[in-house]
Design a protein around this motif. Structure first.
Motif, PDB file in Angstrom:
ATOM      1  N   GLY A 104       9.942  -5.029  -5.120  1.00 60.43           N
ATOM      2  CA  GLY A 104       8.607  -5.153  -4.539  1.00 60.43           C
ATOM      3  C   GLY A 104       7.481  -4.613  -5.385  1.00 60.43           C
ATOM      4  N   LEU A 105       7.797  -4.038  -6.535  1.00 56.25           N
ATOM      5  CA  LEU A 105       6.752  -3.521  -7.417  1.00 56.25           C
ATOM      6  C   LEU A 105       6.305  -4.611  -8.399  1.00 56.25           C
ATOM      7  CD1 LEU A 105       8.339  -0.044  -8.140  1.00 56.25           C
ATOM      8  CD2 LEU A 105       6.524  -0.551  -6.522  1.00 56.25           C
ATOM      9  N   TRP A 106       5.219  -4.343  -9.117  1.00 56.10           N
ATOM     10  CA  TRP A 106       4.633  -5.337 -10.020  1.00 56.10           C
ATOM     11  C   TRP A 106       4.881  -4.948 -11.471  1.00 56.10           C
ATOM     12  CZ3 TRP A 106       1.902  -9.812  -8.474  1.00 56.10           C
ATOM     13  CH2 TRP A 106       1.802  -9.964  -7.076  1.00 56.10           C
ATOM     14  N   GLN A 107       4.905  -5.956 -12.323  1.00 57.93           N
ATOM     15  CA  GLN A 107       5.196  -5.714 -13.731  1.00 57.93           C
ATOM     16  C   GLN A 107       4.595  -6.819 -14.599  1.00 57.93           C
ATOM     17  OE1 GLN A 107       9.503  -5.976 -13.949  1.00 57.93           O
ATOM     18  NE2 GLN A 107       9.487  -8.192 -13.987  1.00 57.93           N
ATOM     19  N   ASP A 116      -8.658  -5.095 -16.155  1.00 60.78           N
ATOM     20  CA  ASP A 116      -8.275  -3.696 -16.361  1.00 60.78           C
ATOM     21  C   ASP A 116      -8.413  -2.838 -15.110  1.00 60.78           C
ATOM     22  OD1 ASP A 116      -7.735  -4.270 -18.965  1.00 60.78           O
ATOM     23  OD2 ASP A 116      -9.544  -3.374 -19.800  1.00 60.78           O
ATOM     24  N   GLU A 117      -9.351  -3.186 -14.235  1.00 62.46           N
ATOM     25  CA  GLU A 117      -9.567  -2.388 -13.021  1.00 62.46           C
ATOM     26  C   GLU A 117      -8.680  -2.851 -11.881  1.00 62.46           C
ATOM     27  OE1 GLU A 117     -11.281   0.426 -12.731  1.00 62.46           O
ATOM     28  OE2 GLU A 117     -11.505   0.206 -14.905  1.00 62.46           O
ATOM     29  N   LEU A 118      -8.579  -4.157 -11.699  1.00 63.53           N
ATOM     30  CA  LEU A 118      -7.799  -4.686 -10.578  1.00 63.53           C
ATOM     31  C   LEU A 118      -6.320  -4.325 -10.701  1.00 63.53           C
ATOM     32  CD1 LEU A 118      -7.867  -6.311  -7.973  1.00 63.53           C
ATOM     33  CD2 LEU A 118      -7.569  -8.403  -9.338  1.00 63.53           C
ATOM     34  N   ILE A 119      -5.799  -4.279 -11.908  1.00 61.99           N
ATOM     35  CA  ILE A 119      -4.382  -3.975 -12.091  1.00 61.99           C
ATOM     36  C   ILE A 119      -4.036  -2.585 -11.557  1.00 61.99           C
ATOM     37  CG2 ILE A 119      -4.572  -2.960 -14.421  1.00 61.99           C
ATOM     38  CD1 ILE A 119      -1.968  -4.454 -15.106  1.00 61.99           C
ATOM     39  N   LYS A 120      -5.014  -1.696 -11.523  1.00 60.92           N
ATOM     40  CA  LYS A 120      -4.777  -0.325 -11.048  1.00 60.92           C
ATOM     41  C   LYS A 120      -4.564  -0.255  -9.542  1.00 60.92           C
ATOM     42  CE  LYS A 120      -7.536   1.635 -14.823  1.00 60.92           C
ATOM     43  NZ  LYS A 120      -8.787   2.343 -15.176  1.00 60.92           N
ATOM     44  N   THR A 121      -4.863  -1.338  -8.834  1.00 59.47           N
ATOM     45  CA  THR A 121      -4.671  -1.357  -7.386  1.00 59.47           C
ATOM     46  C   THR A 121      -3.277  -1.840  -6.997  1.00 59.47           C
ATOM     47  OG1 THR A 121      -5.494  -3.621  -7.077  1.00 59.47           O
ATOM     48  CG2 THR A 121      -7.129  -1.843  -7.104  1.00 59.47           C
ATOM     49  N   ASP A 127       0.830  -1.209   0.000  1.00 65.03           N
ATOM     50  CA  ASP A 127       0.000   0.000   0.000  1.00 65.03           C
ATOM     51  C   ASP A 127       0.863   1.258   0.000  1.00 65.03           C
ATOM     52  OD1 ASP A 127      -2.336  -1.507   0.032  1.00 65.03           O
ATOM     53  OD2 ASP A 127      -2.411  -1.574   2.226  1.00 65.03           O
ATOM     54  N   VAL A 128       1.982   1.201   0.728  1.00 61.30           N
ATOM     55  CA  VAL A 128       2.896   2.344   0.762  1.00 61.30           C
ATOM     56  C   VAL A 128       3.489   2.577  -0.625  1.00 61.30           C
ATOM     57  CG1 VAL A 128       5.055   3.238   1.734  1.00 61.30           C
ATOM     58  CG2 VAL A 128       3.428   2.018   3.204  1.00 61.30           C
ATOM     59  N   LEU A 129       3.902   1.507  -1.283  1.00 66.36           N
ATOM     60  CA  LEU A 129       4.457   1.626  -2.632  1.00 66.36           C
ATOM     61  C   LEU A 129       3.413   2.148  -3.610  1.00 66.36           C
ATOM     62  CD1 LEU A 129       6.599  -1.642  -2.823  1.00 66.36           C
ATOM     63  CD2 LEU A 129       7.440   0.702  -2.606  1.00 66.36           C
ATOM     64  N   LYS A 130       2.157   1.739  -3.415  1.00 64.74           N
ATOM     65  CA  LYS A 130       1.085   2.230  -4.282  1.00 64.74           C
ATOM     66  C   LYS A 130       0.905   3.740  -4.097  1.00 64.74           C
ATOM     67  CE  LYS A 130      -2.269   1.929  -7.242  1.00 64.74           C
ATOM     68  NZ  LYS A 130      -1.989   1.639  -8.671  1.00 64.74           N
ATOM     69  N   ALA A 131       0.975   4.203  -2.843  1.00 59.15           N
ATOM     70  CA  ALA A 131       0.841   5.642  -2.570  1.00 59.15           C
ATOM     71  C   ALA A 131       2.018   6.427  -3.151  1.00 59.15           C
ATOM     72  CB  ALA A 131       0.734   5.889  -1.059  1.00 59.15           C
ATOM     73  N   TRP A 132       3.154   5.741  -3.315  1.00 58.25           N
ATOM     74  CA  TRP A 132       4.368   6.367  -3.853  1.00 58.25           C
ATOM     75  C   TRP A 132       4.431   6.239  -5.376  1.00 58.25           C
ATOM     76  CZ3 TRP A 132       7.738   8.542  -0.234  1.00 58.25           C
ATOM     77  CH2 TRP A 132       8.968   9.021  -0.713  1.00 58.25           C
ATOM     78  N   GLU A 133       3.535   5.472  -5.947  1.00 57.94           N
ATOM     79  CA  GLU A 133       3.585   5.104  -7.359  1.00 57.94           C
ATOM     80  C   GLU A 133       3.715   6.329  -8.261  1.00 57.94           C
ATOM     81  OE1 GLU A 133       0.971   1.860  -9.491  1.00 57.94           O
ATOM     82  OE2 GLU A 133      -0.052   3.790  -9.579  1.00 57.94           O
ATOM     83  N   GLY A 134       4.702   6.280  -9.154  1.00 60.33           N
ATOM     84  CA  GLY A 134       4.929   7.367 -10.090  1.00 60.33           C
ATOM     85  C   GLY A 134       5.991   8.350  -9.641  1.00 60.33           C
ATOM     86  N   LEU A 135       6.340   8.317  -8.357  1.00 59.02           N
ATOM     87  CA  LEU A 135       7.331   9.262  -7.833  1.00 59.02           C
ATOM     88  C   LEU A 135       8.757   8.777  -8.095  1.00 59.02           C
ATOM     89  CD1 LEU A 135       7.308  11.978  -6.391  1.00 59.02           C
ATOM     90  CD2 LEU A 135       7.268  10.777  -4.207  1.00 59.02           C
ATOM     91  N   GLY A 136       8.901   7.471  -8.313  1.00 61.70           N
ATOM     92  CA  GLY A 136      10.211   6.916  -8.640  1.00 61.70           C
ATOM     93  C   GLY A 136      11.122   6.757  -7.438  1.00 61.70           C
TER      94      GLY A 136
END
Length: 360
Positions: free
Chosen positions: A269-272, A340-345, A83-92
């Protein structure tokens, strides 16, 4: 002057007048930034971590979003890392988020939820280097500690006409010694933030706005007309290039397969979408390897183009291959099947966001 530094401050440099001039300028001209509306050391800590290697305008919405999710150390300490990584997503630079998360857990467990105001204790926290330590101590606790980054070294290189190579790690210590000598004891917070602000708004890397500078009269480089020649900074090694295939596997319901990257290393720890080096595989050999490794037969149905992503040390070129699974159920691969929706989480790194944009 400290014996640690070989640089001496010019005899005619008026430190008191310098401090007065640019601290007054700072209070009149400083930008209204969300982390400047608080003295909460946790909020200041988060902002300083986010601002490392990231522009202020980029950080502002991320900071607001992150603090809405985790307004105190307790919410962050008890959060799931995904969840922390998701909140950070895009910041690099995701290691910043992981280190911050670990350090905040330490603050809660060891320091009763209070960010340490002691220099040695603060330095023990994961991800807190000398710059972050100095920023927290000076801004949140008003302690006269230097907070030296590239901005500050550029400004002071010009002000004091210092020709040390700022790309060398040892040079940072030289500037820390200098700042310790001239920092405002009365208002170290405004002093350090003022230096940062001066570097961001006026004393810029190229084409410094010397005509607008509040401390022009104190600037040794300006007096000699060499301000654009400073600071001295040797060029970093050229980034290497790496090429990959990103495999977009779809099952018969149209769901995608994604996998989690290892817990250590780049983008940990990120997804791809599955990523395969083109040094190891061609399209043909990749298809064969998947069949041997997982017993899965695939058919590449389309080439969705290439995306490029620049890291600090490497440039990725990623070719996107869309493929269907032939005549069987989902293969026994370690990952998740998502729509398509679940991947956004899921927390996806920027390069995978670029790939996803090609699909959705």
């Amino acid at each position: 002057m400290s014996n640690k530094s070989s640089i001496s401050i010019p005899v005619l440099f008026d430190g008191q007048a310098f401090r007065n001039d640019f601290i007054n300028w700072y209070y009149h001209q400083k930008r209204d930034l969300p982390w400047r509306r608080t003295e909460d050391p946790y909020h200041i800590w988060v902002s300083e971590i986010m601002l490392q290697q990231t522009q202020v305008d980029t950080v502002i919405p991320y900071f607001k979003h992150f603090m809405n999710h985790y307004p105190t150390v307790y919410e962050l300490a008890h959060a799931d890392q995904q969840d922390v990584l998701k909140a950070w997503e895009g910041l690099g630079y995701y290691s910043r988020a992981r280190n911050l998360h670990d350090a905040v857990k330490e603050v809660v467990s060891t320091y009763d939820g209070q960010v340490p105001s002691d220099k040695k204790e603060l330095k023990k926290l994961k991800g807190v280097g000398s710059y972050t330590q100095g920023a927290i101590l000076s801004i949140a606790f008003n302690q006269p500690e230097p907070a030296v980054d590239g901005n500050v070294m550029r400004v002071m290189s010009r002000i004091l006409e210092i020709d040390e190579d700022i790309a060398k790690p040892k040079t940072k210590t030289v500037f820390e010694d200098i700042i310790r000598e001239i920092i405002s004891e009365e208002d170290p917070s405004a002093f350090n933030q003022g230096l940062m602000e001066l570097g961001a708004l006026i004393c810029q890397p190229k084409n410094p706005k010397c005509d607008q500078c509040p401390v022009q009269s104190h600037c040794q480089a300006y007096a000699k007309g060499v301000q654009t020649e400073l600071p001295i900074k040797t060029k970093a090694k050229k980034q290497k290039h790496e090429t990959y295939f990103n495999l977009i596997l779809r099952d018969d319901t149209g769901n995608y397969f994604i996998e989690k990257r290892p817990d250590d290393g780049l983008l940990a720890g990120l997804w791809q979408f599955p990523l395969y080096s083109q040094e190891k595989f061609t399209e043909v050999s990749l298809i064969e390897w998947l069949k041997q490794q997982y017993g899965v037969s695939i058919k590449i149905t389309s080439h969705l183009g290439r995306v490029k992503h620049v890291f600090s040390h490497v440039i990725w070129e990623v070719d996107i291959l869309e493929a269907d699974i032939i005549d069987q159920d989902r293969p026994n691969m370690d990952g998740e099947w998502v729509d398509d929706e679940l991947i956004k989480t899921y927390p996806l790194p920027n390069v995978q966001q670029k790939v996803l944009n090609k699909l959705i």
